[in-house]
Design an enzyme around this catalytic site. Structure first.
Site, PDB file in Angstrom:
ATOM      1  N   ARG A   9     -25.637  -3.243   6.061  1.00 20.40           N
ATOM      2  CA  ARG A   9     -25.284  -4.645   5.872  1.00 20.40           C
ATOM      3  C   ARG A   9     -25.921  -5.543   6.928  1.00 20.40           C
ATOM      4  NH1 ARG A   9     -20.451  -5.981   2.883  1.00 20.40           N
ATOM      5  NH2 ARG A   9     -21.172  -5.204   0.882  1.00 20.40           N
ATOM      6  N   LYS A  44       0.844  -1.202   0.000  1.00 26.27           N
ATOM      7  CA  LYS A  44       0.000   0.000   0.000  1.00 26.27           C
ATOM      8  C   LYS A  44       0.878   1.252   0.000  1.00 26.27           C
ATOM      9  CE  LYS A  44      -4.545   0.341   1.792  1.00 26.27           C
ATOM     10  NZ  LYS A  44      -5.608   0.067   2.757  1.00 26.27           N
ATOM     11  N   GLU A  94     -19.718  -6.541   9.206  1.00 24.95           N
ATOM     12  CA  GLU A  94     -20.712  -5.820   9.998  1.00 24.95           C
ATOM     13  C   GLU A  94     -21.780  -6.764  10.556  1.00 24.95           C
ATOM     14  OE1 GLU A  94     -19.573  -4.866   7.054  1.00 24.95           O
ATOM     15  OE2 GLU A  94     -18.632  -2.917   7.435  1.00 24.95           O
TER      16      GLU A  94
HETATM   17  C1  LIG Z   1     -19.129  -3.083   4.011  1.00 26.46           C
HETATM   18  C2  LIG Z   1     -17.988  -2.123   4.145  1.00 26.46           C
HETATM   19  N1  LIG Z   1     -17.445  -1.908   5.364  1.00 26.46           N
HETATM   20  C3  LIG Z   1     -16.428  -1.042   5.510  1.00 26.46           C
HETATM   21  C4  LIG Z   1     -15.933  -0.375   4.426  1.00 26.46           C
HETATM   22  C5  LIG Z   1     -14.838   0.667   4.618  1.00 26.46           C
HETATM   23  N2  LIG Z   1     -13.606   0.246   3.905  1.00 26.46           N
HETATM   24  C6  LIG Z   1     -13.291   0.778   2.713  1.00 26.46           C
HETATM   25  S1  LIG Z   1     -11.894   0.130   2.096  1.00 26.46           S
HETATM   26  C7  LIG Z   1     -11.664  -0.812   3.453  1.00 26.46           C
HETATM   27  C8  LIG Z   1     -10.467  -1.694   3.545  1.00 26.46           C
HETATM   28  C9  LIG Z   1     -10.388  -2.620   2.389  1.00 26.46           C
HETATM   29  O1  LIG Z   1      -9.251  -3.392   2.501  1.00 26.46           O
HETATM   30  P1  LIG Z   1      -8.752  -4.193   1.244  1.00 26.46           P
HETATM   31  O2  LIG Z   1      -9.896  -4.826   0.567  1.00 26.46           O
HETATM   32  O3  LIG Z   1      -7.659  -5.095   1.686  1.00 26.46           O
HETATM   33  O4  LIG Z   1      -8.216  -3.078   0.273  1.00 26.46           O
HETATM   34  P2  LIG Z   1      -6.905  -2.164   0.411  1.00 26.46           P
HETATM   35  O5  LIG Z   1      -7.406  -0.816   0.795  1.00 26.46           O
HETATM   36  O6  LIG Z   1      -6.015  -2.757   1.433  1.00 26.46           O
HETATM   37  O7  LIG Z   1      -6.321  -2.144  -0.926  1.00 26.46           O
HETATM   38  C10 LIG Z   1     -12.692  -0.640   4.373  1.00 26.46           C
HETATM   39  C11 LIG Z   1     -12.776  -1.291   5.679  1.00 26.46           C
HETATM   40  C12 LIG Z   1     -16.535  -0.616   3.177  1.00 26.46           C
HETATM   41  N3  LIG Z   1     -16.151   0.026   2.080  1.00 26.46           N
HETATM   42  N4  LIG Z   1     -17.545  -1.495   3.069  1.00 26.46           N
END
Ligand SMILES: Cc1ncc(C[n+]2csc(CCOP(=O)(O)OP(=O)(O)O)c2C)c(N)n1
Length: 623
Positions: free
Chosen positions: A395, A282, A367
């Protein structure tokens, strides 16, 4: 030297660039992303991590014929730049500009809208099944992060993908991070697969061995799948994806364009579901984001040279105040437990996590599980506080109802980012919670007018012995003094802020604008009493009915959809009590897809600021 990116406006243009030039293109894209996000804000770290991965996908696949689905979609900037939107990229997240997430209306290359996590695999399977039913032959690719793979719905999809064995390419973007460091047993398992690195090396040995046999060479390598299978089974018995019927390739160095292109080509031609485990970093290529990917997950505008934020918050945010209050309250009540679904920073719970590590749970992007888990704790005498953004708690609607409300369990919900939020677009608006919480049996649903009232509500909620929710907006509080003794608020007790003839009943973030609107209107002869409703459920019925006389007017104001929301609750009360002579106006948000922009702009557009409220009320009285 001219920029390579100048000549790239489509995936076809990209395919014309010689392979050895692609790393330079990646550098140019990174620079453009850092430049624009430093001005507009946005999801920096995730996007910098997938530059090569996105280039390689567009080199190998044929978008938009082949469908690429981005899970969450917060990492789609390179995809947007490569698919004809480079020129509009400086308008990212601005009014009238590009959405920071995939948007079907924006481009034929955005085949599926996302914003909430863990949905891509199910959508990919749906498209693959449809493709086969229609006798078509395009490829379907889903890009999903290791954080998003903690969401249950992703596993529901994997369950069916392994069963149906449709041709799908799953790109697992593994960077050990969700927004914060990824957590849980699955995360450990993926790390185990990567840290071994055995498989990759052994596979390479197998390949070079086969290549070294004269007259066999590369064609044999495809036949060498049996060798590969044996290697995988020997070194990783029970490899989860393989056991589910999904071919596993990896781990792959996610910043090496030749490696990515090679494995994507292999996956493209594989006749069944295949998962490629790409290891990325990242924030790659921009030191401040690389060193602090959490802060640069969703960054406000910053100084490009230093990475420092351009504006320093003057007053604390609601999330900060919530987090601090949780620490305060938990000191005197060991039964309080804090739960987040992958947002310890965003919800303000990080100080709690530091102070009470064994009473803090980050359950991942889960969630539904978070709410269910809280139900189990509440049943056993604990006081769980579940902090989830309004939009993401959608959710867990069924868990709210089936697991908490029906059993009347004392779980407290803190809904951050409730109401209109800036910059992220439709998927992130927290506009539905008043409507979806209002009909939960037993639940006490609150919204404070400011951060000090939020503190009182949190303390009170922990004493009610019923499910309770508190919704509050994103960002800075109103700026009122905080601290002091927190007096409990009895359920359903509203607060009269200004006397008057007709009633302006406001909830949460609408209370102060309502007061300002009433002061303006007073000068024009419209005498409104302003009441801070505090509770959507139970309503302060006695107070409402005091104003509910023939010829009088009752106006409600809420920062949420009017359909089924707070105003609806008041209207239902008037109907139930047969107060048909009361003139009634419900102010809130219509059922529309709101435009991209700053929260203030959008609220103004829908008349939810003080001037807008005054204008709507004035014209209602004129009619
Ligand atoms: C249902 C839901 N809960 C929380 C989020 C907030 N959120 C956005 S990106 C993220 C992290 C995603 O991690 P990953 O899929 O590993 O992607 P990265 O950012 O590490 O590339 C979260 C928790 C979301 N978008 N959707």
């Amino acid at each position: 030297m001219g920029k390579l990116l100048d000549a790239v406006d489509s995936p076809q243009d990209l395919k014309r660039i010689p392979a050895e030039e692609l790393p330079r293109l990646a550098r140019e894209i990174r620079s453009l992303i850092v430049d624009v996000v430093s001005k507009n804000g946005g999801h920096l770290a995730s996007n910098l991590g997938v530059v090569e991965l996105s280039i390689a996908l567009h080199c190998v696949f044929d978008s938009p014929r082949d469908k690429i689905i981005w899970d969450v979609g917060h990492q789609c900037y390179t995809h947007k730049i490569l698919t004809g939107r480079k020129a509009c990229f400086p308008g990212l997240r601005q009014r009238g500009g590009l959405l920071g997430f995939p948007d079907r209306q924006e481009s034929e290359h955005d085949v599926y809208n996302t914003g909430h996590a863990s949905t891509a695999l199910s959508a990919a399977l749906g498209m693959a099944v449809a493709r086969d039913k229609r006798g078509e032959s395009f490829r379907v690719v889903a890009v999903v992060g290791d954080g998003s793979l903690t969401g249950g719905v992703a596993w529901e999809a994997l369950n069916q993908i392994g069963h149906l064995r449709e041709k799908i390419v799953i790109v697992l973007n593994y960077n050990e991070m969700s927004i914060s460091p990824n957590v849980g047993a699955l995360s450990k398992y993926l790390t185990y697969l990567v840290s071994g690195q055995h498989y990759l090396r052994i596979k390479d040995h197998a390949k070079s061995f086969l290549k070294s046999i004269p007259a066999v060479g590369w064609p044999m390598i495809k036949v060498g799948r049996a060798v590969e299978d044996t290697v995988k089974k020997t070194f990783f018995p029970g490899l989860v994806f393989e056991e589910l019927g999904i071919r596993y390739i990896g781990p792959v160095q996610g910043h090496s364009l030749p490696s990515l292109i090679e494995v994507f080509e292999e996956a493209r031609d594989y006749d069944g579901p295949v998962l490629i485990h790409c290891v990325t970093q990242k924030g790659r290529g921009y030191a401040p984001a690389q060193n602090n990917p959490e802060r640069f997950h969703g960054a406000a505008p910053f100084n490009r040279a230093t990475g420092e934020p351009l504006t320093n918050a003057t007053s604390p945010t609601y999330s900060d105040v919530f987090g601090r209050t949780m620490v305060e309250l938990a000191k005197s009540d060991p039964r309080i437990i804090a739960i987040t679904a992958a947002m310890p920073e965003g919800t303000g719970l990080s100080p709690f996590a530091r102070e009470f590590p064994d009473r803090f749970y980050d359950v991942g992007i889960a969630e539904q599980h978070a709410v269910n888990f809280a139900a189990g704790l509440a049943l056993s005498g604990f006081k769980p506080v579940v902090a989830i953004y309004s939009t993401f708690l959608q959710r867990a609607y069924d868990q709210l109802y089936h697991d908490v409300a029906l059993m009347d369990l004392p779980v407290v919900f803190a809904l951050d980012r409730a109401g209109i939020v800036s910059d992220d677009g439709p998927t992130h608006q927290g506009i539905n919670d008043l409507a979806y919480l209002r009909h939960m049996p037993h639940l006490i649903a609150m919204a404070p007018k400011d951060e000090q009232e939020m503190r009182r509500m949190l303390k009170s909620a922990l004493t009610y012995g019923h499910p309770a929710s508190i919704r509050f907006p994103k960002g800075k509080g109103v700026g009122v003094p905080i601290g002091g003794e927190l007096e409990d608020i009895p359920p359903g007790r509203s607060e009269l802020l200004k006397e008057g003839k007709d009633l302006l009943l406001a909830i949460g973030s609408m209370v102060y604008p309502a007061l300002r609107a009433a002061e303006k209107l007073e000068k024009e002869g419209i005498r409104l009493a302003v009441v801070n409703a505090r509770f959507v459920k139970p309503l302060d019925e006695e107070m409402v009915l005091r104003f509910a006389e023939d010829g009088r007017t009752i106006i409600t104001a809420e920062e949420g959809v009017v359909a089924g929301g707070f105003g609806s609750a008041v209207r239902e009360l008037l109907d139930r009590e047969k107060r048909f002579g009361v003139r009634f106006l419900s102010i809130g948000l219509p059922l529309e897809i709101y435009p991209l922009g700053k929260a203030e702009e959008i609220k103004k557009l829908y008349g939810l600021d003080a001037d807008g409220l005054a204008a709507q009320i004035r014209s209602f009285f004129k009619e």
